[in-house]
Design a protein around this motif. Structure first.
Motif, short mmCIF file in Angstrom:
data_model
loop_
_atom_site.label_atom_id
_atom_site.label_comp_id
_atom_site.label_asym_id
_atom_site.label_seq_id
_atom_site.Cartn_x
_atom_site.Cartn_y
_atom_site.Cartn_z
N GLY A 187 0.81 -1.22 0.00
CA GLY A 187 0.00 0.00 0.00
C GLY A 187 0.84 1.26 0.00
O GLY A 187 0.53 2.23 -0.70
N ARG A 188 1.93 1.28 0.78
CA ARG A 188 2.81 2.46 0.82
C ARG A 188 3.49 2.66 -0.53
O ARG A 188 3.58 3.79 -1.04
N LEU A 189 4.00 1.57 -1.12
CA LEU A 189 4.63 1.70 -2.43
C LEU A 189 3.61 2.10 -3.49
O LEU A 189 3.91 2.89 -4.38
N GLY A 190 2.40 1.55 -3.36
CA GLY A 190 1.36 1.91 -4.33
C GLY A 190 0.94 3.35 -4.25
O GLY A 190 0.56 3.96 -5.24
N ALA A 191 1.00 3.92 -3.03
CA ALA A 191 0.65 5.33 -2.90
C ALA A 191 1.65 6.22 -3.63
O ALA A 191 1.29 7.33 -4.06
N ARG A 192 2.89 5.75 -3.79
CA ARG A 192 3.91 6.52 -4.50
C ARG A 192 3.97 6.17 -5.99
O ARG A 192 4.05 7.04 -6.85
N LEU A 193 3.98 4.88 -6.28
CA LEU A 193 4.20 4.42 -7.65
C LEU A 193 2.93 4.05 -8.38
O LEU A 193 2.95 3.98 -9.61
N GLY A 194 1.85 3.79 -7.63
CA GLY A 194 0.65 3.24 -8.24
C GLY A 194 0.56 1.75 -8.01
O GLY A 194 1.57 1.02 -8.19
N LEU A 195 -0.59 1.26 -7.62
CA LEU A 195 -0.74 -0.16 -7.31
C LEU A 195 -0.51 -1.05 -8.53
O LEU A 195 -0.10 -2.20 -8.40
N GLU A 196 -0.77 -0.51 -9.74
CA GLU A 196 -0.58 -1.33 -10.93
C GLU A 196 0.89 -1.61 -11.22
O GLU A 196 1.22 -2.56 -11.94
N ALA A 197 1.80 -0.78 -10.68
CA ALA A 197 3.23 -0.95 -10.95
C ALA A 197 3.87 -2.01 -10.08
O ALA A 197 5.03 -2.38 -10.32
N ILE A 198 3.17 -2.50 -9.06
CA ILE A 198 3.73 -3.50 -8.14
C ILE A 198 3.16 -4.86 -8.53
O ILE A 198 1.94 -5.07 -8.50
N THR A 199 4.04 -5.77 -8.91
CA THR A 199 3.61 -7.08 -9.41
C THR A 199 4.27 -8.20 -8.64
O THR A 199 5.26 -7.99 -7.92
N ARG A 200 3.73 -9.39 -8.79
CA ARG A 200 4.33 -10.60 -8.22
C ARG A 200 4.20 -11.71 -9.26
O ARG A 200 3.38 -11.66 -10.17
N TYR A 201 5.05 -12.75 -9.09
CA TYR A 201 5.11 -13.84 -10.04
C TYR A 201 4.47 -15.09 -9.45
O TYR A 201 4.64 -15.40 -8.27
N HIS A 202 3.75 -15.80 -10.32
CA HIS A 202 3.18 -17.09 -9.97
C HIS A 202 3.67 -18.12 -10.98
O HIS A 202 3.79 -17.80 -12.18
N PRO A 203 3.94 -19.35 -10.56
CA PRO A 203 4.39 -20.37 -11.52
C PRO A 203 3.26 -20.79 -12.46
O PRO A 203 2.08 -20.72 -12.11
N ALA A 204 3.65 -21.21 -13.64
CA ALA A 204 2.69 -21.70 -14.63
C ALA A 204 3.23 -22.99 -15.22
O ALA A 204 4.45 -23.21 -15.28
#
Length: 562
Positions: free
Chosen positions: A424-441
């Motif tokens: 949430g803190r990073l999203g307030a600065r950068l935007g929540l769409e810019a923070i991602t995570r990886y899931h295996p496929a």
């Protein structure tokens, strides 16, 4: 026992008049709203001026242009019409708390016990008609004991029950010719110029009062003369009834119900029973959406950061208490600061997870306060939840290890909360769409062995990350061309990214074939042989030799190890 009274409101020109209101007088002439039906542009709504030219809803747009070339056309926006009808539903709440939508262009109100507040039922309908006239809307109304009867009176009162095709060519095929023939007879045409060429404009008569009232217990007599289409039947059933000579609702009421059910199905009998009150048809109003907002009116204007935080500390507990009452959590919030000069400053905060904990929301709002310009002072603060999500409480285990399980669950929740607060803190600065995570496929293709998801709208991967059959590089990028001899042997020297590289060691190959069942432009080079290459300077690169499919063979670099 009090008799139910249902009022039906029909807006026959809803789509066109909504556009006229939005354009604020920019559409003064004939206007049509068109939509695509079976690859054909068809008129869905008209204003009064277009109807006076003989046009009608359901007419193909090309025929309408042939009849009136200067017709203004706007595309239909169903979403905007639904929003406008929802606004009209809220307006209709002044007459009754029991209001529901009837199709895409109508409302239905249960005004039982409400008419005396306006003097009488006729006075209530007159007030509703006057309000619609003030809003620039055409409305037709019907009042009866049942929803079906009120719906029929609003749409078909005063119409004759005629066969589907009467043989009158002017009525059926050339409505514009008939309308113009009524406005201009041959005798008048010899010495009078047409109004489009400088003559007098035609005087349109005001439409008659469209309200129709069926007295309590008089539904049979009110519906008897109306056409069978007033029973909300499909077009095929109406046409079949007309071919048999059953054109009025009264004709159907005289027929045995068993025969009608065998011939036309139970739907026709059900509509008859609903219109006559034999079958229940309640009015089910739409539930108003939950709105969570609090405001703080200040006796004196403020402008300091500490004063704004003090105001937020007063509002947040009240807002979170309302969220807890409804079992909801805030996902997106907006803080509005209303200034003394009638201006408003607003900031929006998004959270990685829905929450109703003031301690987790306050730091995010504090980070945004520096974007607010206080001007000459702020005299009101308003905090609103723009997006809320349901939150479910968890019941602790009820056995011997309940304490340990509760402590472990609390530790997990604290760790998850800390991660969510960081997002949430990073999203307030950068935007929540810019923070991602990886899931295996599940894929043997390197670039398809994982998926990228937004961290704020996805859960962390619960299990262990699947191990590939061979080590994978830390960094992967789109394949880049390597200048080397076009043969499968690992080159001793090659050039990549403008540098010359010397081979120190290599491990491989690992053959990976493309997914033949998918057309992937990135794998048109065919089968690949991957090598882990160690250069003389210590860099570990992931090279592959493409044997060539739709493209020429060659060497490429696909990634780099740590």
């Amino acid at each position: 026992m009090t008799c139910r009274r249902i009022l039906s409101l029909w807006f026959p020109r809803l789509g066109a008049e909504r556009i006229m209101r939005a354009e604020r007088g920019g559409s003064a002439g004939p206007l049509a709203v068109a939509e695509e039906v079976s690859n054909t542009q068809v008129i869905s709504a008209l204003n009064a001026a277009a109807s006076a030219e003989g046009l009608h809803p359901g007419q193909p747009l090309r025929d309408a242009h042939a009849m009136y070339a200067a017709l203004m056309v706007r595309p239909r926006n169903r979403a905007a019409e639904a929003v406008f009808l929802a606004a009209l539903r809220r307006w209709a709440g002044k007459f009754s708390p029991w209001v529901a939508e009837a199709g895409e262009d109508g409302l239905v109100l249960d005004i039982t016990g409400c008419a005396h507040l306006f003097g009488s039922e006729a006075a209530l309908m007159e007030t509703a008609g006057q309000d619609c006239a003030d809003m620039g809307l055409s409305v037709r109304m019907g009042l009866a004991d049942t929803l079906g009867a009120a719906w029929a009176l609003a749409r078909y009162a005063g119409e004759d029950a005629a066969p589907e095709r009467s043989g009158d060519a002017i009525d059926q095929e050339a409505r514009a010719t008939r309308a113009r023939a009524q406005k201009r007879s041959p005798r008048q045409g010899a010495g009078r110029r047409h109004w489009t060429r400088g003559g007098a404009a035609p005087q349109l008569q005001a439409p008659p009062q469209m309200g129709r009232i069926a007295e309590p217990g008089q539904a049979y007599g009110a519906l008897g003369p109306l056409p069978v289409a007033a029973l909300r039947l499909d077009a095929a059933t109406v046409a079949q009834l007309n071919r048999l000579g059953l054109r009025r609702i009264g004709d159907l009421l005289e027929q045995p119900r068993a025969g009608l059910a065998r011939r036309f199905g139970r739907g026709l009998v059900l509509r008859l029973d609903q219109a006559m009150g034999s079958a229940p048809e309640p009015v089910s109003p739409a539930r108003s959406p939950d709105r969570f907002a609090v405001r703080l009116t200040l006796p004196e204007p403020i402008g300091l950061m500490e004063d704004l935080l003090a105001g937020i500390d007063r509002m947040l507990p009240r807002l979170c208490a309302r969220l807890e009452e409804r079992g909801k959590g805030a996902r997106v919030l907006r803080l509005e600061a209303h200034r003394c000069d009638q201006e408003m400053e607003a900031v929006t905060v998004g959270l990685a997870r829905a929450t109703r904990d003031p301690a987790r929301i306050r730091p995010l709002l504090e980070m945004k306060l520096e974007q607010i310009d206080a001007g000459f002072g702020i005299d009101m603060l308003r905090l609103e939840v723009l997006q809320a999500e349901a939150m479910h409480d968890r019941t602790p285990a009820g056995h011997i290890q309940a304490g340990a399980a509760a402590r472990a669950r609390q530790e997990e929740q604290e760790e998850a909360a800390a991660l969510e607060d960081l997002i949430g803190r990073l999203g307030a600065r950068l935007g929540l769409e810019a923070i991602t995570r990886y899931h295996p496929a599940e894929s043997h293709i390197p670039e398809k062995s994982f998926t990228v998801q937004a961290a704020a709208w996805s859960e962390p991967w619960a299990g262990e990350w699947p191990r590939p059959p061979r080590p994978r590089p830390l960094l992967i990028w789109p394949p880049e061309l390597v200048h080397a001899p076009e043969r499968p042997q690992v080159p001793e020297h090659f050039r990549w990214r403008g540098r010359d590289w010397e081979l120190a060691g290599a491990e491989g190959p690992e053959r990976i074939a493309p997914e033949w069942w998918l057309e992937d432009p990135g794998w048109r080079s065919g089968v690949r042989d991957y090598w882990v290459v160690v250069t003389a300077c210590g860099a570990r690169l992931w090279l592959f030799f493409a044997h060539g499919g739709a493209l020429s063979p060659g060497w490429f670099c696909h990634g780099s190890f740590a």
